[in-house]
Each structure stands twice: as C-alpha cells, then as structure tokens.
Design an enzyme around this catalytic site. Sequence first.
Site, PDB file in Angstrom:
ATOM      1  N   HIS A 293     -74.755 -18.517 -13.339  1.00  0.00           N
ATOM      2  CA  HIS A 293     -73.613 -17.616 -13.156  1.00  0.00           C
ATOM      3  C   HIS A 293     -74.092 -16.163 -13.103  1.00  0.00           C
ATOM      4  CE1 HIS A 293     -69.458 -16.485 -12.978  1.00  0.00           C
ATOM      5  NE2 HIS A 293     -69.486 -15.847 -14.128  1.00  0.00           N
TER       6      HIS A 293
ATOM      7  N   ASN B 160     -76.456 -18.115  -3.230  1.00  0.00           N
ATOM      8  CA  ASN B 160     -77.680 -18.910  -3.456  1.00  0.00           C
ATOM      9  C   ASN B 160     -77.713 -20.063  -2.465  1.00  0.00           C
ATOM     10  OD1 ASN B 160     -75.387 -19.738  -5.508  1.00  0.00           O
ATOM     11  ND2 ASN B 160     -76.555 -21.600  -5.111  1.00  0.00           N
TER      12      ASN B 160
ATOM     13  N   MET C 112     -66.525 -23.762  -6.443  1.00  0.00           N
ATOM     14  CA  MET C 112     -65.659 -24.329  -7.488  1.00  0.00           C
ATOM     15  C   MET C 112     -64.212 -23.835  -7.382  1.00  0.00           C
ATOM     16  SD  MET C 112     -68.243 -23.869 -10.704  1.00  0.00           S
ATOM     17  CE  MET C 112     -70.022 -24.157 -10.528  1.00  0.00           C
ATOM     18  N   SER C 113     -63.811 -23.351  -6.231  1.00  0.00           N
ATOM     19  CA  SER C 113     -62.464 -22.754  -6.136  1.00  0.00           C
ATOM     20  C   SER C 113     -61.884 -22.946  -4.741  1.00  0.00           C
ATOM     21  CB  SER C 113     -62.560 -21.255  -6.454  1.00  0.00           C
ATOM     22  OG  SER C 113     -63.254 -20.573  -5.432  1.00  0.00           O
TER      23      SER C 113
ATOM     24  N   HIS D 258     -64.828 -11.698 -13.046  1.00  0.00           N
ATOM     25  CA  HIS D 258     -63.498 -11.568 -12.470  1.00  0.00           C
ATOM     26  C   HIS D 258     -62.793 -10.414 -13.167  1.00  0.00           C
ATOM     27  CE1 HIS D 258     -63.069 -15.342 -10.050  1.00  0.00           C
ATOM     28  NE2 HIS D 258     -64.191 -15.565 -10.696  1.00  0.00           N
TER      29      HIS D 258
ATOM     30  N   ALA E 138     -67.491 -17.091  -4.261  1.00  0.00           N
ATOM     31  CA  ALA E 138     -68.951 -17.152  -4.210  1.00  0.00           C
ATOM     32  C   ALA E 138     -69.302 -18.620  -3.983  1.00  0.00           C
ATOM     33  CB  ALA E 138     -69.535 -16.646  -5.516  1.00  0.00           C
TER      34      ALA E 138
ATOM     35  N   SER F  35     -65.758 -14.517  -7.714  1.00  0.00           N
ATOM     36  CA  SER F  35     -66.747 -14.042  -8.688  1.00  0.00           C
ATOM     37  C   SER F  35     -67.569 -12.888  -8.151  1.00  0.00           C
ATOM     38  CB  SER F  35     -67.744 -15.159  -9.024  1.00  0.00           C
ATOM     39  OG  SER F  35     -67.109 -16.184  -9.698  1.00  0.00           O
TER      40      SER F  35
ATOM     41  N   TYR G 240     -61.539 -25.647 -13.530  1.00  0.00           N
ATOM     42  CA  TYR G 240     -62.430 -25.975 -14.653  1.00  0.00           C
ATOM     43  C   TYR G 240     -62.096 -25.211 -15.931  1.00  0.00           C
ATOM     44  CZ  TYR G 240     -65.058 -21.739 -13.290  1.00  0.00           C
ATOM     45  OH  TYR G 240     -65.413 -20.458 -12.968  1.00  0.00           O
ATOM     46  N   GLU G 241     -61.243 -24.181 -15.830  1.00  0.00           N
ATOM     47  CA  GLU G 241     -60.943 -23.422 -17.043  1.00  0.00           C
ATOM     48  C   GLU G 241     -59.999 -24.180 -17.966  1.00  0.00           C
ATOM     49  OE1 GLU G 241     -60.334 -19.055 -16.393  1.00  0.00           O
ATOM     50  OE2 GLU G 241     -60.810 -19.638 -14.341  1.00  0.00           O
TER      51      GLU G 241
ATOM     52  N   HIS H 142     -59.594 -20.977 -12.324  1.00  0.00           N
ATOM     53  CA  HIS H 142     -60.198 -22.147 -11.692  1.00  0.00           C
ATOM     54  C   HIS H 142     -59.727 -23.411 -12.397  1.00  0.00           C
ATOM     55  CE1 HIS H 142     -62.932 -18.724 -11.311  1.00  0.00           C
ATOM     56  NE2 HIS H 142     -63.326 -19.238 -10.171  1.00  0.00           N
TER      57      HIS H 142
HETATM   58  N1  HPA Z   1     -72.322 -24.241  -6.501  1.00  0.00           N
HETATM   59  C1  HPA Z   1     -71.029 -24.095  -6.884  1.00  0.00           C
HETATM   60  N2  HPA Z   1     -70.447 -22.924  -6.992  1.00  0.00           N
HETATM   61  C2  HPA Z   1     -71.178 -21.842  -6.698  1.00  0.00           C
HETATM   62  C3  HPA Z   1     -72.521 -21.922  -6.298  1.00  0.00           C
HETATM   63  C4  HPA Z   1     -73.117 -23.209  -6.186  1.00  0.00           C
HETATM   64  O1  HPA Z   1     -74.307 -23.371  -5.840  1.00  0.00           O
HETATM   65  N3  HPA Z   1     -72.950 -20.645  -6.096  1.00  0.00           N
HETATM   66  C5  HPA Z   1     -71.895 -19.830  -6.356  1.00  0.00           C
HETATM   67  N4  HPA Z   1     -70.816 -20.543  -6.723  1.00  0.00           N
END
Ligand code: HPA
Length: 268
Positions: free
Chosen positions: A242, A230, A206-207, A59, A111, A29, A83-84, A81
Amino acid sequence: MSKNAEAVAALIRARADDAPVRLGLVLGSGLGHLAEAVKGVAIDYADLPGFPHAGVSGHNPKLVVGDLEGVRVAVFGGREHYYENGRADAMRLPLEVLKALGADQLILTNAAGSFRADIPPGDLMLLSDHINFSGLNPLIGEKTDARFVPMTAAHDPVLRAALKTAAAACNIPLLEGVYAWYSGPSFETPAEIRAIRTLGADAVGMSTVPEVILARFLGLRVAAISTITNMAAGLSAENISHEHTKAMAPLGAAKLERILREHLQKME
Ligand code: HPA
C-alpha cells in the site's frame, strides 16, 4: 431516489449553492489531492449522514462541490471499499446524492496493478470493460426490477471517446483495457494474476466495479480510469504494498488532472 439522498443533497445545496452539478469524480488511493484543484465548498463525509467514514490511508474523506474549468463538479475524495466493512453497496448513497445534485456523468478513478508491458507503472488505463471477479454485487437485496441492470456498454462509449480525445490533446498515452475486481484487502497471488489474465483482464484492483454497477443502476453515464502503480503480482521484481501504491499514484494523478481539465473545457 431515496429520501436520504434527497435530504443529503439539500444539505449540500445549503452549504454550496443551487447550481446543478454536471459531473462527479471519485478519487482513488493516492489521488486525494486532486480535490484541491476545485474552487468550492469542502464538506467532511462525517457531516453527511450515511456517507462512508473512509478509513483507508491515502484517501481524503471529503466531498468538494465547486467549479473546475468553469464546470460544476462534485469530487468525492475517498470511497469505502468492500474490504473495509463487507458492504458492496457502500457507495450507493453518495452516488444517489450525486444524481440528486443533477449530475449525469461520473468518472471513477483508482489505483491498479497492470498485466501489460505497454501500460507500465506511472501510466493511466481507461477501462473498456470489467470482470467482476469477486462475485459480489451492490444490488443484492434491491427489491425492484431495476436491479436487472444491463452491463453490455456499461463503460460509456461516448464518454470514453471524449476522454481519449482529451488525453490525445494533452499528449498523454491512454490505452484501454479490462479491469478485474478482486475484493482485497490482501493483494493477489501470482497464480491468481495468471488466472485472471487468462480470463481476459489487463489490470487488477480492489474497487470501482461496484460503483460502475451502481452508476448504471442510477442512470449515470460512467467511465473509469486506473492509475497504474505497479505490475501485478509475479510480473516484476518490484515490491507490491500500500505504501508503494500511495507513492506511485501521484505520478498518474498529475496526468489525470490534465486530462480532466481538458475534458471539462470541451464539455458541451
Ligand atoms: N492489486 C490490487 N489492487 C491494487 C494493486 C494490485 O496490484 N495495485 C494498486 N491497487
């Protein structure tokens, strides 16, 4: 190798040329613009049968095959991903194609949210290992015994050492840590973060984990780098979204590009 992968690889060779690809790069991402650094041919995923129709903003669903620092690379501008569409093996065909194009090395990027004060937003983290907290697996349904993939040194020690050397040469901090795969798409709760932190994770995303498993299945050497966007839920007052991920990722992308160029320059 599946017939589909051979057919897609032939299609790509016809658009680019026959030079074997040495390294694959999957962009996470907010990192999509890294593909623009490569001099080569860009092919929309939509033109590659079986490739994901990546639908996540941030993306860039294109495959770019060309040269970066004189090394033939294939850059995947986006991933699908779990989740998609609920498919943990969504990246199987693209990685099979990478292998069919000749690559033996794969660098995954993503990310992620950090748990560690010494790996703050804007920094990168090299994955030393991962925890598959989702319980999902891209090899479920694979019928051959090759499915029993050893994962002891899944994150390639030699490739990791090379990336650390490259980062040091660029004066960019690159600490190692354990990444936990949480399926998403909702972000985690603070209690979930406390739980996976207790279990030994340093960051969450998430990947990537399904792609590491697929890479080992295919015999690709693999390493992964997170760009920390973050602190994970409950660890800071900052807002997690996001939008925030996309806004923060370019900070890491600039560092990633320098490390990657250095790595490619030094590749044997
Ligand atoms: N959690 C999950 N996926 C992420 C995060 C997070 O805090 N930050 C960026 N992708």
